[in-house]
Motif scaffolding. Structure first.
Motif, PDB file in Angstrom:
ATOM      1  N   ARG A  27     -38.868  76.831  95.496  1.00 29.24           N
ATOM      2  CA  ARG A  27     -37.504  77.341  95.402  1.00 29.24           C
ATOM      3  C   ARG A  27     -37.473  78.724  96.045  1.00 29.24           C
ATOM      4  NH1 ARG A  27     -33.888  73.649  94.585  1.00 29.24           N
ATOM      5  NH2 ARG A  27     -32.470  75.218  93.708  1.00 29.24           N
ATOM      6  N   PHE A  28     -36.355  79.022  96.720  1.00 29.27           N
ATOM      7  CA  PHE A  28     -36.243  80.266  97.468  1.00 29.27           C
ATOM      8  C   PHE A  28     -35.061  81.103  96.981  1.00 29.27           C
ATOM      9  CE2 PHE A  28     -38.500  77.202 100.066  1.00 29.27           C
ATOM     10  CZ  PHE A  28     -39.600  77.943 100.487  1.00 29.27           C
ATOM     11  N   ASN A  29     -34.973  82.314  97.497  1.00 33.47           N
ATOM     12  CA  ASN A  29     -34.020  83.328  97.044  1.00 33.47           C
ATOM     13  C   ASN A  29     -34.291  83.724  95.595  1.00 33.47           C
ATOM     14  OD1 ASN A  29     -31.872  85.145  97.574  1.00 33.47           O
ATOM     15  ND2 ASN A  29     -30.439  83.808  96.493  1.00 33.47           N
ATOM     16  N   ASN A  30     -35.583  83.891  95.277  1.00 29.80           N
ATOM     17  CA  ASN A  30     -35.983  84.370  93.964  1.00 29.80           C
ATOM     18  C   ASN A  30     -35.783  85.885  93.875  1.00 29.80           C
ATOM     19  OD1 ASN A  30     -37.234  81.796  92.908  1.00 29.80           O
ATOM     20  ND2 ASN A  30     -38.460  82.080  94.752  1.00 29.80           N
ATOM     21  N   HIS A  31     -35.621  86.384  92.653  1.00 26.98           N
ATOM     22  CA  HIS A  31     -35.497  87.834  92.472  1.00 26.98           C
ATOM     23  C   HIS A  31     -36.719  88.537  93.053  1.00 26.98           C
ATOM     24  CE1 HIS A  31     -31.812  88.322  90.030  1.00 26.98           C
ATOM     25  NE2 HIS A  31     -32.071  87.086  89.645  1.00 26.98           N
ATOM     26  N   ASP A  32     -37.900  88.047  92.737  1.00 25.12           N
ATOM     27  CA  ASP A  32     -39.125  88.493  93.401  1.00 25.12           C
ATOM     28  C   ASP A  32     -39.382  87.457  94.494  1.00 25.12           C
ATOM     29  OD1 ASP A  32     -41.532  89.582  94.164  1.00 25.12           O
ATOM     30  OD2 ASP A  32     -42.645  88.854  92.423  1.00 25.12           O
ATOM     31  N   PRO A  33     -39.186  87.810  95.759  1.00 27.98           N
ATOM     32  CA  PRO A  33     -39.154  86.794  96.822  1.00 27.98           C
ATOM     33  C   PRO A  33     -40.530  86.265  97.219  1.00 27.98           C
ATOM     34  CG  PRO A  33     -38.860  88.955  97.782  1.00 27.98           C
ATOM     35  CD  PRO A  33     -38.888  89.164  96.290  1.00 27.98           C
ATOM     36  N   LYS A  34     -41.176  85.628  96.259  1.00 25.60           N
ATOM     37  CA  LYS A  34     -42.474  85.028  96.508  1.00 25.60           C
ATOM     38  C   LYS A  34     -42.503  83.619  95.935  1.00 25.60           C
ATOM     39  CE  LYS A  34     -45.223  89.284  96.393  1.00 25.60           C
ATOM     40  NZ  LYS A  34     -46.320  90.004  95.707  1.00 25.60           N
ATOM     41  N   VAL A  35     -43.405  82.790  96.486  1.00 26.43           N
ATOM     42  CA  VAL A  35     -43.681  81.468  95.927  1.00 26.43           C
ATOM     43  C   VAL A  35     -45.165  81.429  95.563  1.00 26.43           C
ATOM     44  CG1 VAL A  35     -41.828  80.342  97.199  1.00 26.43           C
ATOM     45  CG2 VAL A  35     -44.103  80.453  98.214  1.00 26.43           C
ATOM     46  N   PRO A  36     -45.538  80.680  94.513  1.00 28.63           N
ATOM     47  CA  PRO A  36     -46.919  80.711  94.013  1.00 28.63           C
ATOM     48  C   PRO A  36     -47.865  79.810  94.801  1.00 28.63           C
ATOM     49  CG  PRO A  36     -45.565  79.371  92.579  1.00 28.63           C
ATOM     50  CD  PRO A  36     -44.632  79.948  93.606  1.00 28.63           C
ATOM     51  N   GLY A  37     -48.143  80.209  96.035  1.00 23.33           N
ATOM     52  CA  GLY A  37     -49.026  79.411  96.874  1.00 23.33           C
ATOM     53  C   GLY A  37     -48.306  78.219  97.462  1.00 23.33           C
ATOM     54  N   VAL A  38     -48.943  77.588  98.446  1.00 24.61           N
ATOM     55  CA  VAL A  38     -48.326  76.455  99.139  1.00 24.61           C
ATOM     56  C   VAL A  38     -49.395  75.425  99.471  1.00 24.61           C
ATOM     57  CG1 VAL A  38     -47.006  75.700 101.151  1.00 24.61           C
ATOM     58  CG2 VAL A  38     -46.587  77.957 100.177  1.00 24.61           C
ATOM     59  N   LEU A  39     -49.043  74.151  99.289  1.00 23.75           N
ATOM     60  CA  LEU A  39     -49.861  73.030  99.720  1.00 23.75           C
ATOM     61  C   LEU A  39     -48.952  72.068 100.474  1.00 23.75           C
ATOM     62  CD1 LEU A  39     -52.469  71.340  99.737  1.00 23.75           C
ATOM     63  CD2 LEU A  39     -51.794  70.430  97.495  1.00 23.75           C
ATOM     64  N   ALA A  40     -49.317  71.756 101.713  1.00 25.48           N
ATOM     65  CA  ALA A  40     -48.514  70.855 102.547  1.00 25.48           C
ATOM     66  C   ALA A  40     -49.431  69.842 103.217  1.00 25.48           C
ATOM     67  CB  ALA A  40     -47.741  71.640 103.601  1.00 25.48           C
ATOM     68  N   ALA A  41     -49.064  68.565 103.115  1.00 26.01           N
ATOM     69  CA  ALA A  41     -49.848  67.486 103.725  1.00 26.01           C
ATOM     70  C   ALA A  41     -49.045  66.198 103.603  1.00 26.01           C
ATOM     71  CB  ALA A  41     -51.199  67.328 103.027  1.00 26.01           C
ATOM     72  N   GLY A  42     -49.484  65.155 104.313  1.00 30.11           N
ATOM     73  CA  GLY A  42     -48.921  63.844 104.078  1.00 30.11           C
ATOM     74  C   GLY A  42     -49.053  63.478 102.609  1.00 30.11           C
ATOM     75  N   PRO A  43     -48.195  62.606 102.078  1.00 32.45           N
ATOM     76  CA  PRO A  43     -48.156  62.357 100.630  1.00 32.45           C
ATOM     77  C   PRO A  43     -49.504  61.986 100.010  1.00 32.45           C
ATOM     78  CG  PRO A  43     -46.237  61.399 101.679  1.00 32.45           C
ATOM     79  CD  PRO A  43     -47.125  61.887 102.800  1.00 32.45           C
ATOM     80  N   ASP A  44     -50.264  61.099 100.633  1.00 39.15           N
ATOM     81  CA  ASP A  44     -51.547  60.694 100.047  1.00 39.15           C
ATOM     82  C   ASP A  44     -52.544  61.840 100.025  1.00 39.15           C
ATOM     83  OD1 ASP A  44     -50.531  58.172  99.651  1.00 39.15           O
ATOM     84  OD2 ASP A  44     -51.542  57.266 101.377  1.00 39.15           O
TER      85      ASP A  44
END
Length: 263
Positions: free
Chosen positions: A230-247
């Motif tokens: 989710r974006f536009n947070n009061h503290d503009p950070k996200v807790p890490g990211v993992l991106a890949a094909g679903p499997d």
């Protein structure tokens, strides 16, 4: 004025490239941000100034969040926001490498709806709209369907330390690295690499544009715990990211410690 948000972003990204390339490999002035936040060049600031004027003039009711602009929090009160990194991969830019990008996104109700990531030194324009698919230089792209064993995973070396993985065992993958987080997400979208991971809080401007592009290319994109970003947070950070094909995403998520230690 471009009619669509995506047309606006891609046109502005190309303008950003024109500005940045005037400084590229020409010893731009560099200063260090306070608190060890990293370097900033005169090119970053020139691009930020242009983007702020161009985008905010075109969409005056949109909020603004940029790495190189002080966050006034006015954006929290707006329905839509620009989330921008004028140059993602500033160290790469300073060193004269080509893997830096301009990352531009529009967020509505916490979700990215349009995105452009442009690498002017490579002439690569990645773009996407929500439910509209992802493209590279106008051609559709798609994430890989790789399995775990031997997958290529983009990430900094500390992410592959045993302390982040169940039983201290890192997965059987090949680690590779690119400087720009936005570009890493786009490389997953393109299918050139199978996954990307970062296990530290990440600024929204580094992630927002690439996250939509990867998702629209068929990758699953979450935080490091598997939650929707989710974006536009009061503290503009996200807790890490993992991106890949679903499997592959499921495989990697299962191997991560439920609550990784701070890097």
């Amino acid at each position: 004025m471009p009619e669509t948000d995506l047309a606006l972003l891609t046109a502005a990204a190309r303008q950003a490239g024109d500005i940045a390339m005037r400084y590229f490999r020409r010893n731009p002035a560099v200063t260090d941000k306070p608190g060890g936040a990293g370097p900033v060049t005169e090119a970053d600031l020139a691009v930020d100034h242009m983007l702020s004027e161009t985008l905010c003039d075109a969409r005056q009711d949109y909020g603004w969040l940029s790495e190189e602009t002080e966050d006034t929090r006015h954006r929290i009160t707006t329905q839509r926001q620009f989330v921008v990194d004028p140059i993602d991969g500033t160290r790469e830019f300073i060193e004269g490498g080509k893997d830096w990008s301009h990352a531009l996104a529009i967020v509505e109700n916490g979700q990215v709806t349009a995105a452009a990531v442009f690498l002017p030194a490579r002439e690569l324009m990645f773009a996407a709209t929500l439910d509209g698919g992802a493209t590279l230089n106008g051609a559709p792209i798609g994430a890989s369907a790789a399995q775990l064993d031997g997958a290529t995973v983009l990430g900094a070396k500390p992410n592959f330390e045993g302390r982040f993985w169940r039983d201290g065992i890192t997965p059987p993958v090949k680690r590779v690295f690119r400087s720009s987080l936005a570009y890493r997400l786009c490389l997953v979208a393109q299918g050139r690499f199978d996954a990307m991971i970062t296990l530290r809080p990440s600024w929204e401007w580094d992630i927002a544009a690439g996250a939509l592009i990867a998702a629209e290319a068929g990758a699953r994109v979450t935080d490091q715990h598997g939650a929707i970003l989710r974006f536009n947070n009061h503290d503009p950070k996200v807790p890490g990211v993992l991106a890949a094909g679903p499997d592959l995403h499921s495989n990697l998520a299962e191997l991560l410690e439920p609550r990784p230690a701070n890097p």
